[in-house]
Scaffold this motif. Structure first.
Motif, PDB file in Angstrom:
ATOM      1  N   ALA A   1      -3.896   5.488  -0.836  1.00  0.00           N
ATOM      2  CA  ALA A   1      -4.326   4.244  -1.474  1.00  0.00           C
ATOM      3  C   ALA A   1      -4.394   4.405  -2.989  1.00  0.00           C
ATOM      4  O   ALA A   1      -4.009   3.493  -3.736  1.00  0.00           O
ATOM      5  CB  ALA A   1      -5.687   3.803  -0.914  1.00  0.00           C
TER       6      ALA A   1
ATOM      7  N   LEU B   1      -0.830   4.290  -4.282  1.00  0.00           N
ATOM      8  CA  LEU B   1      -0.317   2.926  -4.189  1.00  0.00           C
ATOM      9  C   LEU B   1      -0.878   2.042  -5.302  1.00  0.00           C
ATOM     10  O   LEU B   1      -0.151   1.255  -5.922  1.00  0.00           O
ATOM     11  CB  LEU B   1      -0.678   2.370  -2.807  1.00  0.00           C
TER      12      LEU B   1
ATOM     13  N   ALA C   1       1.478   0.404  -8.132  1.00  0.00           N
ATOM     14  CA  ALA C   1       1.549  -1.056  -8.197  1.00  0.00           C
ATOM     15  C   ALA C   1       1.102  -1.566  -9.562  1.00  0.00           C
ATOM     16  O   ALA C   1       1.692  -2.498 -10.114  1.00  0.00           O
ATOM     17  CB  ALA C   1       0.691  -1.671  -7.085  1.00  0.00           C
TER      18      ALA C   1
ATOM     19  N   ALA D   1       5.377   2.644   1.505  1.00  0.00           N
ATOM     20  CA  ALA D   1       4.733   1.354   1.764  1.00  0.00           C
ATOM     21  C   ALA D   1       5.022   0.356   0.648  1.00  0.00           C
ATOM     22  O   ALA D   1       5.024  -0.849   0.880  1.00  0.00           O
ATOM     23  CB  ALA D   1       3.225   1.548   1.915  1.00  0.00           C
ATOM     24  N   TYR D   2       5.249   0.880  -0.541  1.00  0.00           N
ATOM     25  CA  TYR D   2       5.472  -0.015  -1.681  1.00  0.00           C
ATOM     26  C   TYR D   2       6.938  -0.403  -1.815  1.00  0.00           C
ATOM     27  O   TYR D   2       7.261  -1.576  -1.988  1.00  0.00           O
ATOM     28  CB  TYR D   2       4.984   0.644  -2.968  1.00  0.00           C
TER      29      TYR D   2
END
Lengths: 251, 251, 251, 251
Positions: free
Chosen positions: C98, C101, C105, C147-148
């Motif tokens: 997390a 990420l 982001a 995931a990104y």
């Protein structure tokens, strides 16, 4: 002493200390019911701002502890608010010593402003664990406390690197025991094992009394889980019923 | 004393203090050349961790200041590392008092571990400015210092809310003057005006001497711009040449 | 092409990438001369706020990189501003994923606001080292990037746990080489050995050219020491003189 | 439709949105029962890490909101964890814009990794209040959102500086109303007045229905006080009973 009592001569009661972590909030957040715990314990391990504890929380805990005669300990930690000080960090010795000194001094100054002072030092979380088996971090903690006040005891596990470092530095060292942790051959059962933590309140209370009877100077109870304050209070009552005095180990 | 000098009897030299901000780094970063400044000034306003200053930097500055006889002041600030304490914040009085107490105590404990102690308190950046005109924040600062040590002077502008709060709290207050800021009718020219800051080094040096001659107890010089240390050194030399002794205002 | 050259037909020039860490300031502090480095390198590893890099610095670096055609990489790190991300931390996998990420982001959004976007991800400091040999942290990084955006390459050492994790996740992986680090049998000489880092600028330049000739996709240069920008520029010039094109590895 | 009802033909139901603050924990701490609130509301103002909200909390809230069809808004704030973003700060416009952009991008990237995205932006605490009456900070927020995505609506008070800044920037602006705040002549009664906040749950429910009937696009409920989730659920039930559909204002 009334005539009806079994003995005319008072038996000196033996003192035992109950310590718990307090002040582990930050800003709008709280973990522990500090006021309820302060009515139960005799030594408060107060967070100093690095893993938890902002200055206003620290001040309020110190004021309340002073009013209740609860001894204040500096609960020093890694600088890791997001991880609550629970993550091992490879901090160089000079940085760690300065970080410990900063936290200890900040809490002691706040305690003095509230009419009391810091009576001992205990490491928190991952620093506690690392200080038990890593000589460099243990020595950094001992060096920081020595630089601040050679009379301040360290509180920790017996037979640890921190105990060794304290002895080398000439610092007092007090071994604590845990009411809710399983022991095997005198050592804590590792948390990775299924029965490492007692879940039965009666077992916690019984172990606390047994530890006191075996001469433990300080017994650690936890305050940050549901029902924890009630369990700590049950431990206190059982110790009193067993004839112990509840009093700080560091007067 | 040579025969050609005007008097055979020594005139007592008057002391004046030079203060500057120090220790304004954090982790890998540095702003000021602390060692070079410590060779010039007599009082070091040491950052305490809220706007700058980590514990290791604080400890090193304290050790060096102690070795040189430079007085240590606690430069307390808003909790605003990203903004370097330069942004006004509406901090409630009890929070601000606790924040100031925490910073002051942390630095003082580090200073004591290095064989010296904090001799005065000065606010930093936006807290400095706010404390001059906002009675609530001024009182919070004075209350924190009073709770810690009633003998510690506050350093700030004359005729300010902080001076008023210090007087009400019974704290010593020492007014400082700025070598590089323009004055008009005894007040600082606001920074919004074009000639608020002297850019000519000769003007800075001359103003420092004039301020000392008018009785300023402490003169603030800056160390965080290119050439600043050299300018501070020139101020020091000029003051010595004018017959002043350079010595801390808070012994 | 002059007649004396060995071939009348132009040889396609081979591209090589130069990457360096940028934006490693915070608030009032700076480590690197970002503008000077951006004139030399082709890929910028931009700090994302956890070990360094505040949003305004990130935005300025992105704007300047976009204007110069320099590719932007997210330099993700442990949440450790005071330690500059250089201290190993035992961060659980879900927390680390997390954290990565979040940083990726944030930088990508800022880059997009400046007309470009993040082209790759590189870990910083202790996270870089840990990701090379710890499968759990390596997998957390790969999971976050996957995931990104499954097309974003990871940049790191060859034959590492991170390379393995990237392969397992289906992420592109680009191996980098170091101009200033000694190699032995194709591996970096550990920093604990005396000759681990080349101190002679000529050796650094020569090694960079040799690495490019051996097919390195990206060469890492450093910008945070005195003379570093000049050395990076010398590397660039030598690579151009040797017939290479300087261009981002991630177009 | 039973025969006794006034109409045989279904009346199209009108939609209304319920928004609340979520994810306002950090590390070990929590303020709100996020899962319970997500079952009640239609728009979640998710903390982005500056006043609360660490990346793992953000990710979990986004995943749960995505699963429930709750719209995610970026709740951007001052960088003030200790003060929970409730203290006004004089942040320069370029810094504030970069801070907002960073928070918005970080949350949006996390939301996208969980299969959804940020649908709107709402300021938190002191930034919310300042953005209503300070044009510079309002413009900084609008500029940041515009730079990221010109289609993202801002959520705030009607007739505010933020509404003006959004209009000037060409950003959508949605006015919200408060179920538990007293209104006078269409404006919020200041919190300094004794009856500024409704304490009677029935009054809160009735006002929510009245606001929906008067055409409010979004109604803000609070989740961070004891009983708040139950009250929010009562508001939801009353709105459904009154014939409204509960649905996000930003689809």
């Amino acid at each position: 002493m009334s005539p009806g009592q079994p003995s005319q001569r008072p038996v000196p009661r033996i003192g035992v200390d109950l310590n718990a972590d307090l002040g582990e909030g930050f800003g709008p957040w709280r973990l522990t019911d500090d006021e309820a715990l302060l009515a139960v314990i005799t030594s408060a391990n107060v967070a100093c701002g690095f893993h938890a504890g902002d200055p206003l929380i620290m001040r309020r805990v110190c004021a309340s502890a002073a009013a209740r005669g609860v001894a204040i300990g500096a609960q020093v930690a890694y600088r890791d608010l997001a991880g609550f000080g629970r993550r091992r960090m490879d901090v160089p010795g000079d940085v760690l010593a300065a970080d410990v000194l900063y936290q200890l001094a900040a809490l002691d100054g706040i305690a003095r402003a509230e009419g009391t002072r810091v009576r001992y030092v205990k490491a928190h979380g991952a620093l506690y664990n690392t200080a038990m088996d890593d000589p460099l971090q243990a020595e950094a903690i001992a060096a920081a406390v020595t630089a601040y006040d050679r009379a301040l005891p360290l509180l920790g596990l017996p037979d640890s690197e921190l105990a060794t470092a304290a002895a080398a530095a000439g610092l007092p060292y007090v071994a604590e025991a845990f009411a809710d942790r399983a022991y095997r051959d005198g050592r804590l059962v590792p948390r990775s094992e299924p029965d490492a933590v007692h879940r039965d309140p009666a077992a916690v209370v019984a172990q606390a009394v047994a530890l006191a009877e075996s001469g433990a100077a300080s017994i650690c109870v936890h305050g940050d889980t549901p029902g924890a304050v009630g369990l700590a209070a049950a431990v206190r009552t059982a110790l009193l019923d067993a004839g112990f005095d509840l009093e700080p180990f560091a007067p």
